[in-house]
Design an enzyme around this catalytic site. Sequence first.
Site, PDB file in Angstrom:
ATOM      1  N   CYS A   1       0.890  -1.172   0.000  1.00  0.00           N
ATOM      2  CA  CYS A   1       0.000   0.000   0.000  1.00  0.00           C
ATOM      3  C   CYS A   1       0.923   1.215   0.000  1.00  0.00           C
ATOM      4  O   CYS A   1       0.938   2.011   0.934  1.00  0.00           O
ATOM      5  CB  CYS A   1      -0.883   0.021   1.250  1.00  0.00           C
ATOM      6  SG  CYS A   1      -1.831  -1.476   1.519  1.00  0.00           S
ATOM      7  N   ALA A   2       1.702   1.355  -1.066  1.00  0.00           N
ATOM      8  CA  ALA A   2       2.847   2.274  -1.037  1.00  0.00           C
ATOM      9  C   ALA A   2       2.474   3.737  -1.177  1.00  0.00           C
ATOM     10  O   ALA A   2       3.226   4.621  -0.774  1.00  0.00           O
ATOM     11  CB  ALA A   2       3.833   1.883  -2.132  1.00  0.00           C
TER      12      ALA A   2
ATOM     13  N   GLY B   1       4.808   6.864  -1.414  1.00  0.00           N
ATOM     14  CA  GLY B   1       6.118   6.242  -1.226  1.00  0.00           C
ATOM     15  C   GLY B   1       6.929   6.684  -0.029  1.00  0.00           C
ATOM     16  O   GLY B   1       8.121   6.353   0.052  1.00  0.00           O
ATOM     17  N   GLY B   2       6.317   7.391   0.934  1.00  0.00           N
ATOM     18  CA  GLY B   2       7.068   7.821   2.122  1.00  0.00           C
ATOM     19  C   GLY B   2       7.862   6.676   2.739  1.00  0.00           C
ATOM     20  O   GLY B   2       9.078   6.785   2.925  1.00  0.00           O
ATOM     21  N   LYS B   3       7.174   5.566   3.007  1.00  0.00           N
ATOM     22  CA  LYS B   3       7.865   4.455   3.687  1.00  0.00           C
ATOM     23  C   LYS B   3       8.675   3.615   2.703  1.00  0.00           C
ATOM     24  O   LYS B   3       9.711   3.056   3.065  1.00  0.00           O
ATOM     25  CB  LYS B   3       6.865   3.599   4.463  1.00  0.00           C
ATOM     26  CG  LYS B   3       6.230   4.427   5.558  1.00  0.00           C
ATOM     27  CD  LYS B   3       5.306   3.700   6.430  1.00  0.00           C
ATOM     28  CE  LYS B   3       4.541   4.684   7.301  1.00  0.00           C
ATOM     29  NZ  LYS B   3       3.556   5.526   6.527  1.00  0.00           N
TER      30      LYS B   3
ATOM     31  N   ASP C   1       0.136  -0.151  -5.355  1.00  0.00           N
ATOM     32  CA  ASP C   1      -1.005   0.616  -4.859  1.00  0.00           C
ATOM     33  C   ASP C   1      -2.127   0.458  -5.887  1.00  0.00           C
ATOM     34  O   ASP C   1      -1.877   0.098  -7.037  1.00  0.00           O
ATOM     35  CB  ASP C   1      -0.653   2.108  -4.702  1.00  0.00           C
ATOM     36  CG  ASP C   1      -1.589   2.831  -3.717  1.00  0.00           C
ATOM     37  OD1 ASP C   1      -1.181   3.039  -2.559  1.00  0.00           O
ATOM     38  OD2 ASP C   1      -2.737   3.152  -4.109  1.00  0.00           O
TER      39      ASP C   1
ATOM     40  N   ASP D   1       0.883  -0.974   4.930  1.00  0.00           N
ATOM     41  CA  ASP D   1       0.592   0.322   5.561  1.00  0.00           C
ATOM     42  C   ASP D   1      -0.820   0.694   5.089  1.00  0.00           C
ATOM     43  O   ASP D   1      -0.998   1.503   4.178  1.00  0.00           O
ATOM     44  CB  ASP D   1       1.644   1.334   5.076  1.00  0.00           C
ATOM     45  CG  ASP D   1       1.535   2.667   5.776  1.00  0.00           C
ATOM     46  OD1 ASP D   1       0.975   2.714   6.887  1.00  0.00           O
ATOM     47  OD2 ASP D   1       2.007   3.672   5.212  1.00  0.00           O
TER      48      ASP D   1
ATOM     49  N   CYS E   1      -1.997   4.648  10.716  1.00  0.00           N
ATOM     50  CA  CYS E   1      -1.763   5.909  11.446  1.00  0.00           C
ATOM     51  C   CYS E   1      -3.040   6.208  12.228  1.00  0.00           C
ATOM     52  O   CYS E   1      -3.556   7.313  12.201  1.00  0.00           O
ATOM     53  CB  CYS E   1      -1.357   7.044  10.522  1.00  0.00           C
ATOM     54  SG  CYS E   1      -2.444   7.326   9.143  1.00  0.00           S
TER      55      CYS E   1
END
Length: 426
Positions: A237-238, A241-243, A261, A306, A359
């Site tokens: 679940c990119a 692309g933060g992670k 994604d 994520d 989150c």
Amino acid sequence: MKLPPHLLDEIILSLGEVFVGKRYADKVIEYTFKRHRKWGSRDRRIFAESIYECVRWWRWFWHLAGLPDEEHTQPENITPERLWRVWAAYWITNGRDLPKDENAPEVKPGDVLKRAKEGASPAIRAAIPDWLDARGSRELGDAWPALREALNQPADVFMRVNTLKNDRRALREKLGQEGYETEAVEQVPSALRLKQRANLFGTAAYKAGLFEVQDAASQLIAPFLQPEPGMRVIDACAGGGGKALHLAALMRNKGRLLAMDVHSWKLAELRKRASRAGVDIIEAREIEGSKTVKRLAQKADRVLLDVPCSGMGVLRRNPDAKWKLSDAEIDRLIALQAEILESYSRMVAPGGKLVYATCSILPSENERQVQAFLSKHGAEWTLEEELHRTPETGAFDGFYAARLLRNKGETSPEQSQPAEDTEPKE
Ligand SMILES: C[S@@+](CC[C@H](N)C(=O)[O-])C[C@H]1O[C@@H](n2cnc3c(N)ncnc32)[C@H](O)[C@@H]1O
């Protein structure tokens, strides 16, 4: 503080965009800045602060403006005149004088301040919808009142140093030369905190890919997956692309990182960011159906899920989410999260690991999802560790993560082959 009339017109217009047009506050601010490139930093700061504070405290300022509470999220009842009154309540409670304008609706500062001293329900005082207050109370019990308060504090700006291009000390120096003071975050080795809020996207350091803007708690997720150089890793679940970028840095840009994604436009953004960050091990792939996941059964050493969530842990950063969410939407997300965990976990090879992350601070999106999964697949999976971060325990956002090990030699036929009919859709 004097407020130029052109700025006030833009503030009222933009609040209308958020509450009537249902657009996101950060997008509205970005768009307004693009239209007014000549605004100085003072105008920008007043404008952005007015929008964020009015959005964060919307229901409270609406109440202080003497408007009927039940109408605060009804677009047909949010008129320019009312928007002006709500903004005036914000301005007055911050100890400022209203601009003199005979065409503006009359707002008496004394009335606003009197209402502020009178009692109001906890949900109105905390400026959250009643359903959210009830859900928080139901799910979090005694912990909820402190969290409810913490979620209304403005968030600090954090950066993640891109270790493929520099280290934290070098980045601090570089940003210092550009006029931005930062400090190292003790518990998070990759993080710097900006001492004074500013927009960093125009800096030479950002353009050179030396850092990403990312909350400190969110920077704990990629290392929690324990990726290593040379591994086959999937970030399923990119999004933007933060992670994924953090994972690539931890892998020292060696191995294979598949970023997936359901939205191709998010992956397009990810590709741009990867190129700026000097990452070339990422392959971005759109999830077009269950086959995309099926083909990857048992292929990965590490999988990050994520998952899409309510964002209840990051309301400080995205305060408008509380006016756009609903109980039904959270229930829909909970069902989607369970489907993603059930289906995408099959991509982990025996002996490999999976991290489920949100989150959110709601147990129904967090530990209860993992418990439900383990009650079904407990023989094949071992819960190694859980990570809980709540906004009131520090300056960070609220996050949850659980790391699961796929036991060797315990793979059921059900877990090795995703069924066609369990394809999760957003
Ligand atoms: C929490 S966000 C991911 C944020 C991202 N990992 C980051 O660090 O920047 C969740 C992402 O899941 C994506 N998504 C929603 N439904 C999905 C599905 N069925 N399969 C895969 N991804 C999905 C959303 O488009 C969104 O980008």
